[in-house]
Design a protein around this motif. Structure first.
Motif, mmCIF file in Angstrom:
data_model
loop_
_atom_site.group_PDB
_atom_site.id
_atom_site.type_symbol
_atom_site.label_atom_id
_atom_site.label_comp_id
_atom_site.label_asym_id
_atom_site.label_seq_id
_atom_site.Cartn_x
_atom_site.Cartn_y
_atom_site.Cartn_z
ATOM 1 N N ALA A 108 0.818 -1.206 0.000
ATOM 2 C CA ALA A 108 0.000 0.000 0.000
ATOM 3 C C ALA A 108 0.855 1.261 0.000
ATOM 4 N N SER A 138 -12.407 6.432 -1.421
ATOM 5 C CA SER A 138 -12.453 6.592 0.029
ATOM 6 C C SER A 138 -13.868 6.648 0.571
ATOM 7 N N HIS A 142 -13.758 0.795 4.112
ATOM 8 C CA HIS A 142 -12.638 -0.099 3.847
ATOM 9 C C HIS A 142 -13.034 -1.565 3.987
ATOM 10 N N GLY A 146 -12.978 -4.333 1.164
ATOM 11 C CA GLY A 146 -12.115 -5.489 1.364
ATOM 12 C C GLY A 146 -12.871 -6.798 1.235
ATOM 13 N N SER A 163 -6.215 -7.490 -0.733
ATOM 14 C CA SER A 163 -7.406 -6.767 -0.301
ATOM 15 C C SER A 163 -7.057 -5.612 0.625
ATOM 16 N N VAL A 164 -6.222 -5.874 1.622
ATOM 17 C CA VAL A 164 -5.854 -4.824 2.571
ATOM 18 C C VAL A 164 -5.035 -3.736 1.889
ATOM 19 N N THR A 167 -7.083 -1.290 -0.242
ATOM 20 C CA THR A 167 -8.000 -0.419 0.495
ATOM 21 C C THR A 167 -7.283 0.536 1.446
ATOM 22 N N HIS A 168 -5.937 0.488 1.487
ATOM 23 C CA HIS A 168 -5.221 1.313 2.460
ATOM 24 C C HIS A 168 -4.148 2.222 1.852
ATOM 25 N N SER A 171 -4.767 6.892 2.043
ATOM 26 C CA SER A 171 -4.253 7.869 3.005
ATOM 27 C C SER A 171 -2.790 8.192 2.728
ATOM 28 N N HIS A 225 -3.023 -1.505 11.529
ATOM 29 C CA HIS A 225 -4.321 -1.358 10.871
ATOM 30 C C HIS A 225 -4.589 -2.539 9.942
ATOM 31 N N HIS A 229 -7.652 -5.466 10.016
ATOM 32 C CA HIS A 229 -8.524 -5.844 8.898
ATOM 33 C C HIS A 229 -8.405 -7.326 8.578
#
Length: 301
Positions: A108, A138, A142, A146, A163-164, A167-168, A171, A225, A229
């Motif tokens: 990410a 966004s 999330h 995911g 997946s993680v 979605t991350h 930021s 984080h 998840h």
């Protein structure tokens, strides 16, 4: 006595020592928090590396005669509903969760840094289009996004990592873009542009080195984080296979035991999620204060 009162009026006492003691208390609190974070992270790493070789047990070994035993000398964390040792199961689950967290955070961060640096360096309609796409993605929660991504693959470690990661990165892209926009106004960047340097050279030689500390900090904060998840997806039955000792699977398997009054199958996997999170948050807070002392450290991701 009159002369003493007059001197006191002309030269009032300064509250220096009290002010300095307040600052010393803040520094000592930060130092204590940093040391506690280092200790927690060290204990976590040592548990992952040392416990499996020391405990000569198979973490998948079923012993129905020893099921749901409370913590004791033979089983420090007790056993689960089929007699498996919870200490080993938690350590192996932490291994898997750390693998997913670190791999997803690195992926990410690379994606977010590339997108944010491109948007900030090019500017104009490219910047607007990229950031509108980031805002659109966004707007979807999330966890929901995911779940949608994981549902397209068979259960396993790498689908959860993908997946993680997907979605991350948003930021990180925002943080890197903001830093690039700040660096573009620096005199040395203007000098490089005036000297005939191409936009690509300015980005690679001057902008990216300036955003690497912020990107690395974002990656560190993203590890816990990502672990959350992964645990949430596994708890819902959409992450890792049920036979894999992940922390989310352990908590999901312990729901029935908790209702029956056995607290240890739920407590210890939960602690293995909370302790690394606190350790990483404390270290990242100290790192952020070192990078930018004017800002108060806080967990942003």
């Amino acid at each position: 006595m009159a002369e003493t009162a007059a001197e006191t009026t002309r030269h009032p006492q300064r509250p220096g020592p009290a002010w300095r003691s307040h600052g010393d208390d803040r520094r000592s609190t930060r130092t204590l928090r940093l040391r506690a974070s280092v200790v927690l992270l060290t204990v976590t790493v040592l548990a992952v590396l040392i416990v499996p070789p020391l405990v000569q047990l198979d973490q998948q070994a079923v012993d129905l005669a020893a099921k749901l035993r409370p913590p004791g000398r033979e089983h420090p964390f007790g056993t689960d509903d089929v007699g498996r040792d919870l200490l080993l199961r938690c350590v192996y689950g932490l291994r898997v969760s750390l693998l997913v967290g670190v791999a997803a955070a690195l992926t990410a961060t690379v994606v977010g840094t590339a997108v944010g640096a491109t948007a900030g360096a090019l500017g104009g309609w490219v910047d607007r289009a990229v950031m509108r796409a980031v805002d659109t993605i966004s707007s979807v929660p999330h966890l929901l996004l995911g779940i949608f991504i994981v549902a397209m693959f068979r259960p396993g470690v790498w689908p959860v990592v993908v997946s993680v990661a997907l979605t991350h990165w948003l930021s990180t892209a925002r943080i890197v873009r903001a830093e690039v926009l700040s660096l573009r106004s620096r005199p040395y960047v203007d000098a490089a542009v005036s000297g005939g340097a191409s936009r690509w050279r300015v980005t690679v030689r001057h902008l990216l080195p300036g955003v690497l500390p912020q990107a690395a900090l974002a990656a560190v904060l993203m590890v816990p984080h990502a672990m959350w998840h992964e645990s949430a997806l596994s708890f819902l039955g959409l992450g890792l296979p049920t036979h894999t000792a992940s922390l989310g699977n352990l908590i999901q398997e312990a729901r029935g035991s908790l209702l029956a009054g056995q607290w240890w199958p739920t407590l210890f996997p939960g602690l293995f999620i909370i302790v690394p999170t606190l350790a990483v948050a404390g270290l990242a807070g100290a790192w952020r204060e070192r990078i930018n002392p004017r800002r108060r450290s806080e967990l942003m991701l």
